[in-house]
Design a protein around this motif. Sequence first.
Motif, short mmCIF file in Angstrom:
data_model
loop_
_atom_site.label_atom_id
_atom_site.label_comp_id
_atom_site.label_asym_id
_atom_site.label_seq_id
_atom_site.Cartn_x
_atom_site.Cartn_y
_atom_site.Cartn_z
N UNK A 1 0.85 -1.19 0.00
CA UNK A 1 0.00 0.00 0.00
C UNK A 1 0.89 1.24 0.00
N UNK A 2 0.38 2.27 -0.60
CA UNK A 2 1.02 3.58 -0.53
C UNK A 2 0.75 4.18 0.83
N UNK A 3 1.65 5.05 1.27
CA UNK A 3 1.41 5.81 2.49
C UNK A 3 0.99 7.24 2.16
N UNK A 4 1.12 7.61 0.91
CA UNK A 4 0.71 8.95 0.47
C UNK A 4 0.29 8.86 -0.99
N UNK A 5 -0.14 9.99 -1.54
CA UNK A 5 -0.57 9.97 -2.94
C UNK A 5 0.63 9.64 -3.83
N UNK A 6 0.40 8.82 -4.82
CA UNK A 6 1.47 8.46 -5.75
C UNK A 6 1.77 9.65 -6.65
N UNK A 7 3.05 10.03 -6.71
CA UNK A 7 3.42 11.20 -7.49
C UNK A 7 3.98 10.83 -8.86
N UNK A 8 3.91 9.55 -9.21
CA UNK A 8 4.47 9.14 -10.49
C UNK A 8 5.97 8.94 -10.39
N UNK A 9 6.53 8.34 -11.42
CA UNK A 9 7.95 7.98 -11.38
C UNK A 9 8.38 7.69 -12.81
N UNK A 10 9.66 7.86 -13.07
CA UNK A 10 10.20 7.43 -14.36
C UNK A 10 10.85 6.06 -14.17
N UNK A 11 10.58 5.16 -15.11
CA UNK A 11 11.19 3.83 -15.03
C UNK A 11 11.79 3.46 -16.38
N UNK A 12 12.87 2.71 -16.32
CA UNK A 12 13.49 2.21 -17.55
C UNK A 12 12.80 0.91 -17.96
N UNK A 13 12.61 0.77 -19.26
CA UNK A 13 11.82 -0.37 -19.75
C UNK A 13 12.50 -1.02 -20.95
N UNK A 14 12.80 -2.29 -20.82
CA UNK A 14 13.34 -3.08 -21.93
C UNK A 14 12.15 -3.53 -22.79
N UNK A 15 12.31 -3.62 -24.10
CA UNK A 15 11.19 -4.04 -24.95
C UNK A 15 10.55 -5.36 -24.50
N UNK A 16 11.36 -6.29 -24.01
CA UNK A 16 10.81 -7.58 -23.57
C UNK A 16 9.86 -7.44 -22.39
N UNK A 17 9.96 -6.33 -21.68
CA UNK A 17 9.17 -6.18 -20.45
C UNK A 17 7.99 -5.23 -20.66
N UNK A 18 7.86 -4.69 -21.85
CA UNK A 18 6.87 -3.64 -22.10
C UNK A 18 5.44 -4.08 -21.78
N UNK B 1 18.81 -5.59 -18.79
CA UNK B 1 19.19 -7.00 -18.71
C UNK B 1 18.00 -7.94 -18.86
N UNK B 2 16.82 -7.39 -19.19
CA UNK B 2 15.62 -8.23 -19.26
C UNK B 2 15.81 -9.40 -20.21
N UNK B 3 16.44 -9.15 -21.35
CA UNK B 3 16.66 -10.22 -22.33
C UNK B 3 17.53 -11.33 -21.75
N UNK B 4 18.54 -10.95 -20.99
CA UNK B 4 19.43 -11.95 -20.38
C UNK B 4 18.66 -12.82 -19.40
N UNK B 5 17.77 -12.19 -18.64
CA UNK B 5 17.01 -12.93 -17.65
C UNK B 5 16.08 -13.94 -18.32
N UNK B 6 15.43 -13.47 -19.39
CA UNK B 6 14.54 -14.37 -20.11
C UNK B 6 15.35 -15.55 -20.66
N UNK B 7 16.52 -15.24 -21.20
CA UNK B 7 17.36 -16.30 -21.76
C UNK B 7 17.80 -17.29 -20.69
#
Lengths: 437, 369
Positions: A301-318, A405-411
């Motif tokens: 659970x959040x303890x306060x309002x979610x303010x958003x965030x930037x995250x890095x995304x590999x194509x395999x995880x999209x 490293x998402x591709x490596x993990x999948x592999x």
Amino acid sequence: MSADCRLAMDVPSDVGFARVLTAAAEALALRGGFGRRESLRFQLTVEEFFGCLTETVDASQAIRVVLTGKKHLLRAAFDFEAASLSLGGLNVVAAAPACAASEPAGDLGLLLAGKAADRFHIEHRGERRFGLEAEVDKAYPPGAAVQAPAAYPAPFTARAGSDAGQLAYAAALAAAAYPAWHCPGSFQTPGKFADMIEDGQVRCVVATDAAGQPAGLLSWTPCSDRGLYFSGPFVFAPGQDGAAVARVLVEAFLSLVGREKYEIVLSLRATPDAPDGYFESLGELKLCREDACRPQQVLFRHLREDAGLAVWRHPDLEAFLLDAYDRLAMFRNFLNAPSPTSRPRRESLLGANLDRKRDLGELRTLLDGEDLVDNLRRHVAALRQRGLGNIFYYMDLSQEWEAALAGDLTAAGFTPSVVLPHGGRGDLVVWQHVPAA
Amino acid sequence: MSRLLDRVPAYVREFESYVPSRPDPVLMRQYGVTGLHRLNNNENALGPPPLAQEAIAAFDPHRAAIYPPGDAYDLRAALAAKFGKSPDQFLVGNGSCEVISSVVRAFCQPGDAVVTADKTFAVYEWVARFSGVEPVLVPLRDQAIDAGGMLAAVTARTKVVFICNPNNPTGTWWNRQTLETFLAGLAGRAVVVLDEAYREYVTDPDFPDGLEVLTRHPHVLVFRTFSKMYGLAGLRVGYLCGSQEAVDIVRRTHIAYSVNALGQIAATAALADDAGHIAATRGMVAQARSFLRDLFDGLGLEYVAGEGNFLMARTPVSDTLLYRRLMREGVMIRTMTGFRFPNWIRVSLVEEPAMAAFAAALKKVLDKP
């Protein structure tokens, strides 16, 4: 909270100063009442890590060393600059470790350091700067069998726990009543749990009944600068009373932390006694023991309002991330993190945490390298060989190189299971290894 | 090589800075909505009184180049005339948050303590913490500030007692008798701050008037604001009133020139023309309160409907989850976990269309599994 004993030194990158550090490590262990075996392990950890770093860090540079003694552990932290870092020998599966400018003695030392410490962590702090922390735990006797109270008279109240005797008793009751998966390891040695509370490493709320007897327990510890990881609620009172105890525990917990710096609370091992309506489910992990598997809810659970965030995304995880964040009604800015086209070093380094009580192995990449997929496979094989059926990998989406490293993990046979918002520096993805059919 | 953080006092190092909500356009983009009903900050949906609106519209942009009166001279004179006090009994700040800070700086030093409720406006506690002053938190009793508990918590280290009356977020309040008994029991052992940010919403004659109380209790300071009833939250104007001696002490730690010219002008105009505005606002709030009572009764949700332009309700799901789901429907409420009320929300009482939008959105999101 007990005061830590802390020594900080800027030490020239010269192995001749290792004796200064081992003497300090020994004094710290002695002062903290650690046994001879833990003292020697800590000295070995400090000496060998330092010796290895002197081969990596330029002789003109100092290595900042901070030794900390807590009631329940000893910690050595090294802060240093290095042009490159190759610590493949620290991998738990390493057989022939290699150190920078490797000489046989240095290789062996690194292996010893990695084995002597109970855990270590390496962090790349930007540019040429790295941090390395290693910890040695105090040894505690296992908890004795405890007798639960015959009855728990209502009403129930909960407050922050601090009485060592009460804490040790409550931890022992929890360890006796709940499967190992739900309990922090320190519950098996209740004296350690009480010391961790006194050290400020762990906090908890204890529910008591009208007679002042412990009727429940919920503990937590930071999992990041923004998140708290909780265990429980552990409820000792039966039936409807048990539901009331769970509610007062959760209310007290959230009220205590609600105005602190943390954004979220979460748990991968919450008990089924968690009351409805207080937490969200992030998804399920599949827990296996001796060929029998069961789902484990991941609560959050959040303890306060979610303010958003930037995250890095590999194509395999999209697709996985889009679905997860949509389900959570949580906004994220996505930044693309394609697979790496080259690797910074030959040997990768994985941090590994082994927990036999839970049949659990936890992995994360500390240093990327050309052999990452093979290294992951080697770790998985080694963990399975040791009988650990649940193998998780943690990926911090605030780090581009980690997300890539998402591709490596999948592999290597891993599948993404759940996203833990603010579970690391940013959001954390838990991957689970799925054995080939 | 010492880190910058090593040079910072521990009480600052351990304090986490407050992260305000993102601006509305950012929130709307994040949540994919084209409009947002702001029910989170207890703003007055009717805006400022008419004369204040005219003053703002008439503000000559060239005056932005001129420093404002550094001590809000005209506004203090207007306050003095309205309340029958000396201008020197008023200190105007950049919202009442600034005067909270000035009071703590004036009366406390690291190691001292302040006493306040555990579930009340957070800024008293925050200012104390980042000033090295211990906030002693007294649990509410039946959702109201516990006068006996507050008294019992006062020690020789206590320098200030903060009482939010009516209390935010519960809307509960001390009547004249409770306040007088408390002050008699305290017997001047600490400065008492009566924060009356929402006092203009209260019509009950038994509600104590802090400005009258302080004539008999010289260690009482009263906080009021133009951000709530007067609809000037965007211009940030608040003030304190006290005995000349007390105000003179606080003035020493108060930053001059902190209140901008437009805020001072608008606040002064607002005071000159508030009767109709206050009546209209009270009418809107009463209507909205009645609407929400019916809504929550119908949904079977527990609520606390005290005084002020807000209402607090207990939710069957996490308040922070409800926030995100409501945001997707274009409705912004305030989660209460940070007020130590997990699974409660606070909803501002505003005009009918926004209340209706909230009701529709709440029903929709609570229907989700």
